[in-house]
Design a protein around this motif. Sequence first.
Motif, PDB file in Angstrom:
ATOM      1  N   THR A   1       0.821  -1.204   0.000  1.00  0.00           N
ATOM      2  CA  THR A   1       0.000   0.000   0.000  1.00  0.00           C
ATOM      3  C   THR A   1       0.856   1.255   0.000  1.00  0.00           C
ATOM      4  O   THR A   1       0.520   2.246  -0.666  1.00  0.00           O
ATOM      5  N   GLU A   2       1.983   1.226   0.700  1.00  0.00           N
ATOM      6  CA  GLU A   2       2.828   2.427   0.745  1.00  0.00           C
ATOM      7  C   GLU A   2       3.467   2.714  -0.606  1.00  0.00           C
ATOM      8  O   GLU A   2       3.643   3.877  -0.974  1.00  0.00           O
TER       9      GLU A   2
ATOM     10  N   LYS B   1       2.766   5.966  -3.499  1.00  0.00           N
ATOM     11  CA  LYS B   1       3.934   6.710  -3.996  1.00  0.00           C
ATOM     12  C   LYS B   1       4.823   7.233  -2.875  1.00  0.00           C
ATOM     13  O   LYS B   1       5.446   8.292  -2.991  1.00  0.00           O
ATOM     14  N   LYS B   2       4.909   6.458  -1.792  1.00  0.00           N
ATOM     15  CA  LYS B   2       5.729   6.901  -0.670  1.00  0.00           C
ATOM     16  C   LYS B   2       7.203   6.533  -0.832  1.00  0.00           C
ATOM     17  O   LYS B   2       8.051   7.075  -0.126  1.00  0.00           O
TER      18      LYS B   2
ATOM     19  N   ALA C   1      -6.195  -9.707   1.266  1.00  0.00           N
ATOM     20  CA  ALA C   1      -6.767  -9.206   2.529  1.00  0.00           C
ATOM     21  C   ALA C   1      -6.206  -9.952   3.729  1.00  0.00           C
ATOM     22  O   ALA C   1      -6.185  -9.405   4.845  1.00  0.00           O
ATOM     23  N   ARG C   2      -5.741 -11.182   3.525  1.00  0.00           N
ATOM     24  CA  ARG C   2      -5.183 -11.961   4.628  1.00  0.00           C
ATOM     25  C   ARG C   2      -3.683 -11.733   4.806  1.00  0.00           C
ATOM     26  O   ARG C   2      -3.070 -12.339   5.699  1.00  0.00           O
TER      27      ARG C   2
ATOM     28  N   SER D   1      -2.002  -4.067  -1.640  1.00  0.00           N
ATOM     29  CA  SER D   1      -3.091  -3.579  -2.489  1.00  0.00           C
ATOM     30  C   SER D   1      -3.066  -4.255  -3.849  1.00  0.00           C
ATOM     31  O   SER D   1      -2.011  -4.657  -4.348  1.00  0.00           O
ATOM     32  N   LEU D   2      -4.239  -4.356  -4.441  1.00  0.00           N
ATOM     33  CA  LEU D   2      -4.380  -4.879  -5.799  1.00  0.00           C
ATOM     34  C   LEU D   2      -4.921  -3.773  -6.696  1.00  0.00           C
ATOM     35  O   LEU D   2      -5.908  -3.121  -6.355  1.00  0.00           O
TER      36      LEU D   2
END
Length: 269
Positions: A195-196, A200-201, A225-226, A232-233
Motif C-alpha cells: 500500500t505504501e 507513492k511513498k 486481505a489476509r 493492495s491490488l
Amino acid sequence: MAPPDRIEFRTDERGGVTVLRDGHPQSYVDPDDPGLLAFEYVQHFALVLDALPVGPLAITHIGGAGLTLPRYIQHTRPGSPQIVLEPDAALTEAVRREAPLPRGHRIRVRATDGWSGLQQLAADSADAIVIDAFDDGRVPGDLVTTGAMARCTEVLKPHGVLLFNIADRPDRVFLRRVLASATTAFDELLLITTTEVLKKKRFGNYVLVASAAPLDVTDLRRAIARADFPTSLVGPAETAAWARAAKPVLDPSEDPAPPAQTEGTLRFR
C-alpha cells in the motif's frame, strides 16, 4: 573454492541467508524453512501461484539468485517441474554450495540470460513464467519489449500466467511502459504491491500479473486481505488505464528501467 567477490552471503540469527550480487540483495533463503518468504514481492508471487489449481505446476523462472521461489514451489507443490534461467553460473554454484537445494527437487538451472533462454523453450510448456531478473540492479531492457511479451504468450499454456517483478520510482514511468508492452500480448493485467508503494511513498516493487485468460480477481483479493502487511491490488481496469498512458517498449537497447536501488523489503511472515 570461494565465491567471486561480487557474490556475498549474509547469515542472520534465524539461520536464513541473504544473497547479494554486486552489493544488491537478490534473495533471502532459509533452506530449513522454504515456506519463509522475506521479500514483499516474492510473497506477492506466492499469493498468485497459491491461487492456481492444485497439484504440480510447470514453471519457468527468469532470474534465479538464491532460488527462493523454486524452493517454495517444491515445498508447496512437490514434483513441480521448474526451469530457472540464470546467466550467472558462478552465482548458482555458490548458492548450491551455501544453501543446498532439497532432495528430490525437479529444479533445473540453465546458465543463460532470460531473452536467450525464452527462445529455447517449447510452446505451451509453462503454467507460469516468473520474471525476477536484474542486471546491475536494473531490469534488462530485452525483457520488457513487445517481442519479449509475445514470446511469453507462446511459452505459456492457454490459461498460464506471467508474473513480472517491476521495480520503479514513485513516478511509475517505467512501470507504465512495461504495462504498455504487456497489453500488446496479454488480454488481462493487474498489479499487486504494498500500500505504501501504491501511495507513492517510496521506490518499490510491483508484481504484474498477466494472462490471456480472465483472472480470478475475487479469490486474489481475499488472499491479499489476509496478508500480514498492507497490500493492495490494482484491478484490470485501472491497470489498463495506466498502460494507455505510455508507449510500449519496442527496442531493447532503449532500456528504460530506472537506476538501481535496493529491490524489495524483508518482512517475515
